[in-house]
Structure formats: C-alpha cells, structure tokens
Design a protein around this motif. Structure first.
Motif, PDB file in Angstrom:
ATOM      1  N   PHE A   1      47.141  35.820  32.764  1.00 14.62           N
ATOM      2  CA  PHE A   1      46.619  35.078  33.839  1.00 14.62           C
ATOM      3  C   PHE A   1      46.348  33.709  33.156  1.00 14.62           C
ATOM      4  CE2 PHE A   1      45.412  39.492  35.189  1.00 14.62           C
ATOM      5  CZ  PHE A   1      46.321  39.451  36.340  1.00 14.62           C
ATOM      6  N   GLN A   2      46.759  33.311  32.138  1.00 11.97           N
ATOM      7  CA  GLN A   2      46.501  32.196  31.336  1.00 11.97           C
ATOM      8  C   GLN A   2      47.759  31.514  30.687  1.00 11.97           C
ATOM      9  OE1 GLN A   2      43.592  32.484  28.093  1.00 11.97           O
ATOM     10  NE2 GLN A   2      42.075  33.668  29.550  1.00 11.97           N
ATOM     11  N   GLY A   3      49.147  32.009  31.155  1.00 10.85           N
ATOM     12  CA  GLY A   3      50.258  31.122  30.813  1.00 10.85           C
ATOM     13  C   GLY A   3      50.452  31.464  29.436  1.00 10.85           C
ATOM     14  N   ASN A   4      49.966  32.762  28.661  1.00 13.15           N
ATOM     15  CA  ASN A   4      50.457  32.996  27.473  1.00 13.15           C
ATOM     16  C   ASN A   4      51.516  33.605  27.131  1.00 13.15           C
ATOM     17  OD1 ASN A   4      47.658  32.193  26.910  1.00 13.15           O
ATOM     18  ND2 ASN A   4      47.460  33.727  25.185  1.00 13.15           N
ATOM     19  N   VAL A   5      52.282  34.324  28.078  1.00  5.36           N
ATOM     20  CA  VAL A   5      53.415  35.082  27.898  1.00  5.36           C
ATOM     21  C   VAL A   5      54.608  34.341  28.528  1.00  5.36           C
ATOM     22  CG1 VAL A   5      54.797  37.128  28.321  1.00  5.36           C
ATOM     23  CG2 VAL A   5      52.160  37.185  28.007  1.00  5.36           C
ATOM     24  N   LEU A   6      55.689  34.127  27.874  1.00  2.00           N
ATOM     25  CA  LEU A   6      56.875  33.917  28.387  1.00  2.00           C
ATOM     26  C   LEU A   6      57.690  34.936  28.329  1.00  2.00           C
ATOM     27  CD1 LEU A   6      57.821  30.773  25.989  1.00  2.00           C
ATOM     28  CD2 LEU A   6      56.730  30.869  28.100  1.00  2.00           C
ATOM     29  N   TYR A   7      58.320  35.079  29.793  1.00  7.65           N
ATOM     30  CA  TYR A   7      59.189  36.264  29.941  1.00  7.65           C
ATOM     31  C   TYR A   7      60.562  36.333  30.084  1.00  7.65           C
ATOM     32  CZ  TYR A   7      60.130  40.495  32.908  1.00  7.65           C
ATOM     33  OH  TYR A   7      60.786  41.837  33.420  1.00  7.65           O
ATOM     34  N   ILE A   8      61.038  37.125  29.272  1.00  5.55           N
ATOM     35  CA  ILE A   8      62.809  36.959  29.472  1.00  5.55           C
ATOM     36  C   ILE A   8      63.383  38.274  30.394  1.00  5.55           C
ATOM     37  CG2 ILE A   8      64.675  36.918  28.242  1.00  5.55           C
ATOM     38  CD1 ILE A   8      63.213  35.544  25.953  1.00  5.55           C
ATOM     39  N   GLY A   9      64.192  37.982  31.228  1.00  7.13           N
ATOM     40  CA  GLY A   9      64.686  39.083  32.032  1.00  7.13           C
ATOM     41  C   GLY A   9      66.211  38.921  31.933  1.00  7.13           C
ATOM     42  N   SER A  10      67.159  39.954  32.298  1.00  7.38           N
ATOM     43  CA  SER A  10      68.680  39.460  32.175  1.00  7.38           C
ATOM     44  C   SER A  10      69.261  40.701  33.105  1.00  7.38           C
ATOM     45  CB  SER A  10      69.119  39.633  30.747  1.00  7.38           C
ATOM     46  OG  SER A  10      70.399  39.340  30.924  1.00  7.38           O
TER      47      SER A  10
END
Length: 487
Positions: free
Chosen positions: A315-324
């Motif tokens: 909820f703090q924008g710490n994670v960059l999430y990759i999907g494919s």
C-alpha cells in the motif's frame, strides 16, 4: 560464431569442396564474416557442413593460400583479410573488437549451447521452460483474428503505456488477484524479459546491488549485469527467500532492489508462504528496498491457488509487479506488463518508446480479447489439467528410474522439478554427455554457478513419449558416469 544453417548440395555436379569454398568466400567478401573472426574447429565445421574433415582441410588450405585466413597452432583459424580489404587503402573496421566492447555481456557458454540445441527438432528437451506446441491454443488464436464489422483493429502505434483497452482489461484481471491498479499505473511490455531490461536501465545506477533468491533465473540472463549491476544471492527455504540479513547487507553494499519469483519459483518450484510475503513487505518498507515481483507463473497452479501476490499487500508503492502471457498462453505473443507507481510507469514508458515505440498492436489486441471474453480463464482450466497430468507422469518416471540416484519435491505448479543428484557428478559433463545422446537438460550451474548437484527438469514441453525415453536415457547416463568415476 553463429551456427551455420547453409548446407552443400550433395547431388550437385559441383564438388562439395568447391561449394563450401564459394560459400565461405561469399561470407567473407560481403562482410558477414569479419576480419578477426575465429572459425570453429575443423571437426566442428565438418559436422556443421555434413562432410568429411578432409574436405574442410582442403577448403581452409585454399582460403589460406588466397590470403583470407590464417591458422595458428593453439589459437585456431582466423579471418585475416577479404578481397576488397586487400585493395583498400585503409583496413575495414575491426568488428570483433566492437563486439567485445559492447555494454551487453554475452550469455554464459552453456546457455548459448542450450539456445542452439533448442532449435534442433530431433532434440528431447527436458529443460525447456515453455508450453509444448501441442498445448498452445492455435485454433482459438486463429479465431481471435477473425473480425466482424463491429470490431476495429489499429495497425498504428499505441500510446506510450500501451493499448488503453488492454490496460483497462489487465486492471480488471489483476483485481481478481487482489491487486488494485488503475490503467495509468500499468505499462504494457514485450514480455517479462523486456520488463527487466527497462527496469535495469531506467531505475538504477551503475554499481547498484540486486538481491535475489539463490538459485535464481537472474543468473541465466545478463540483464542487470550488462547495465553495471551486481547480483547478490539470498538463501531459499521451503517458505521462500530469506531476508534476515538484508539490513546488514544493505550497509555493506549499494543496495538497489530485491528481485523475487514468489509463485512456483524458477528453477526450484518453491511457493512463498503468505506469512513470508507479509514479512517481506514489512522488511522492504522498513529498509526502503523496493521489490520486483516476477509473477509470470502465478496462473499455473496445479493443486491449490497460491497466496495473493506481494503487490496485493503493498500500500506504499514498494513493489513493481511483472506479469506475462508468455508462460501461460503463448510465448509468441510477447505481451506482459509492469505495475507500479505512476511516476515510475511513466518514466519506463518513455524509455520503452525510445527503444521499440510500443509492443505489437496485433498481440495487444489478441490478449485484450482473450482476457475480456473469458477465453483465458477457460484455457487455464484446460492447461492446468494438462500440466497436472504431465507433472504426475514425470513424477512416476522419476520414482521408477531416479529414486536411487536423486531426490526431489513435487511442485504445486509451474513447469519445473528441481532434481538433486545424490552422486558426485559434474553437471557440466552430464550436460555434454546428454547432449551427445540427443537430450537437452538445464544443469544447476545455469542458476547458481556453484551448484553442481541439481538439474532443472521441465514437464511442460516434451511429449509423454519424449519424457519417458529422455528420462530413462538420462538415468542410464548418470549411472554409467557414476560407475566410471567409481572404478
């Protein structure tokens, strides 16, 4: 030097010697083979051209007599000139030195060998991390591109972040995983690998350190290393990556971020527990270390769904999430996405526009249609059944032929079984022996250069017949090699 695809015509009135000589001269004269380039060994050339070694010796002697090549004991045969170079007042550019000076590091040699071997249709591919061609939805994909008058397809460039319709659809798809992301915080990319490339050049300074699990898929590619980053492995246990040393390591290294594959980890197949996910989020916030969450296998659960993604707890924008879609639908579509803070996504979108001006509009159209019409969900039900059957079939084969020589854990999803050999055998040698027998494996040193005990086996690509024949033959190779070492 790349694999030679051309072959001489054995039924031609022109001798094999003359055909090969003419071919090699043309390569040199047209600048495709440049000055300083080293040729494969005589034995290797004979194998690639499918001729006797004596024919190759005669060809090389003729080219050397023409002043085009030079052979030195211990250093092999190199191209030293070309016909126009002989006449030129100044020598042509030394492209070999340019290649060596490029910022992108070449793959490790064993990965290059794997990439070449995968192009051989007769190879039994026991390590390939993709769906078998027979599992790909060719019929439905053809239907995807059958248009009616109500449909419209843009063949132009899309906006920097990708198709707005696709980003909206991806946003709805991610909400089912607990990830709240508007279309503004989603960037469409050409697969997960491009996502990593954009992150490596767009967010980090040279000399930064990337924390990751050990073993790791990151060690099999040079995305971050070529951008001047350092990789530092953290141990794995049955709950996922451990991070109790991050605080101390951060002080010793120029910490950049942490890369993790929490769902059906490549290569071990481990699923990070929900407790570990929540703790990892807390540590990343406390230590101010961003996380790259690579979730390309997340939809491929076989027994029970995995816990919610790390991004769902962020909820703090710490994670960059990759999907494919490359692993779960089709590698040929080359469509994936990055989810993160709008400022980051906007910056990465700008870099992407400078590199390829956007991912394929045809592929984006197809993925949007598959997601919005529910075809993707239907396909996943079928593909999970297929992969479950393949996994269980492979597991039974391992029980029958490997119980005395290896240990493994049954994966709950994804493609891979992480096989640990009980015997002390060089995985590099095992790779070479298997390759000679037409069997392609991925040894542990691909994912951790110190790991000489593991093999990454994949049940997703080879047919049932190939799995059986390949695993029986591999077990025989391992046992034969063990006897040889013992005696």
């Amino acid at each position: 030097m790349a694999e030679i695809e051309w072959k001489p015509q054995k039924n031609s009135t022109v001798s094999l010697h003359q055909q090969i000589t003419a071919y090699m001269k043309t390569k040199i004269q047209h600048g495709e083979w440049t000055i300083g380039m080293k040729l494969p060994s005589q034995r290797n050339l004979a194998k690639q051209f499918q001729v006797n070694r004596s024919t190759i010796v005669a060809v090389l002697e003729e080219l050397a007599a023409d002043g085009l090549m030079e052979a030195k004991v211990g250093s092999g045969t190199k191209i030293i000139n070309n016909t126009w170079g002989l006449l030129a007042a100044t020598p042509p550019p030394d492209w070999i030195s340019y290649v060596k000076s490029g910022i992108h590091q070449p793959n490790i040699s064993i990965i290059q060998e794997i990439n070449k071997a995968e192009a051989n249709p007769h190879m039994i591919r026991l390590g390939t991390g993709e769906l078998s061609p027979e599992l790909l939805p060719k019929g439905r994909m053809e239907e995807t591109f059958q248009f009616n008058e109500k449909q419209s397809l843009s063949l132009g460039y899309t906006e920097p972040k990708g198709s707005f319709a696709l980003r909206q659809t991806v946003s709805a798809y991610l909400s089912k995983k607990g990830i709240i992301a508007s279309s503004e915080s989603i960037l469409i990319v050409s697969g997960g690998l491009q996502a990593l490339q954009l992150l490596s050049i767009g967010l980090l300074k040279r000399g930064s350190t990337i924390f990751h699990e050990t073993p790791s898929y990151l060690n099999s590619i040079h995305v971050f290393q070529s951008a001047g980053m350092h990789l530092l492995g953290l141990p794995l246990d049955e709950e996922g990556v451990t991070f109790d040393t991050i605080g101390r390591l951060k002080k010793q290294h120029k910490a950049g971020l942490l890369y993790t594959i929490p769902n059906f980890h490549n290569p071990t197949g481990i699923v990070m527990s929900e407790r570990r996910r929540k703790d990892l989020i807390a540590v990343s916030q406390m230590e101010k270390i961003p996380i790259i969450e690579d979730d390309v296998y997340g939809d491929l659960w076989l027994d029970i769904p995995p816990p919610k993604p790390l991004k769902a707890h962020d909820f703090q924008g710490n994670v960059l999430y990759i999907g494919s879609m490359s692993k779960s639908l089709s590698p040929g579509l080359r469509i994936g996405w990055i989810v993160g803070p709008e400022a980051v996504i906007g910056h990465l979108a700008d870099i992407k526009m400078q590199t390829d001006y956007g991912s394929s509009t045809l592929s984006q159209f197809a993925v949007e249609k598959w997601l919005s019409k529910g075809w993707y969900e239907e396909f996943l039900i079928n593909i999970r059944d297929e992969l479950r059957h393949r996994r269980d079939f492979t597991n039974e084969l391992l029980k029958k032929y490997f119980s005395d020589i290896a240990t493994w854990t049954l994966p709950k999803g994804g493609f891979y079984i992480w096989l640990k050999l009980k015997l002390s055998i060089s995985s590099q040698r095992l790779f070479s022996l298997a390759l000679k027998d037409g069997i392609l494996i991925n040894p542990g040193i691909v994912y951790d250069k110190t790991d000489d005990q593991h093999l990454r086996l994949s049940y997703s690509y080879a047919s049932f017949d190939e799995l059986e024949r390949g695993l029986i033959a591999l077990a025989q190779i391992i046992k034969r090699e063990a006897r040889r070492r013992f005696y």
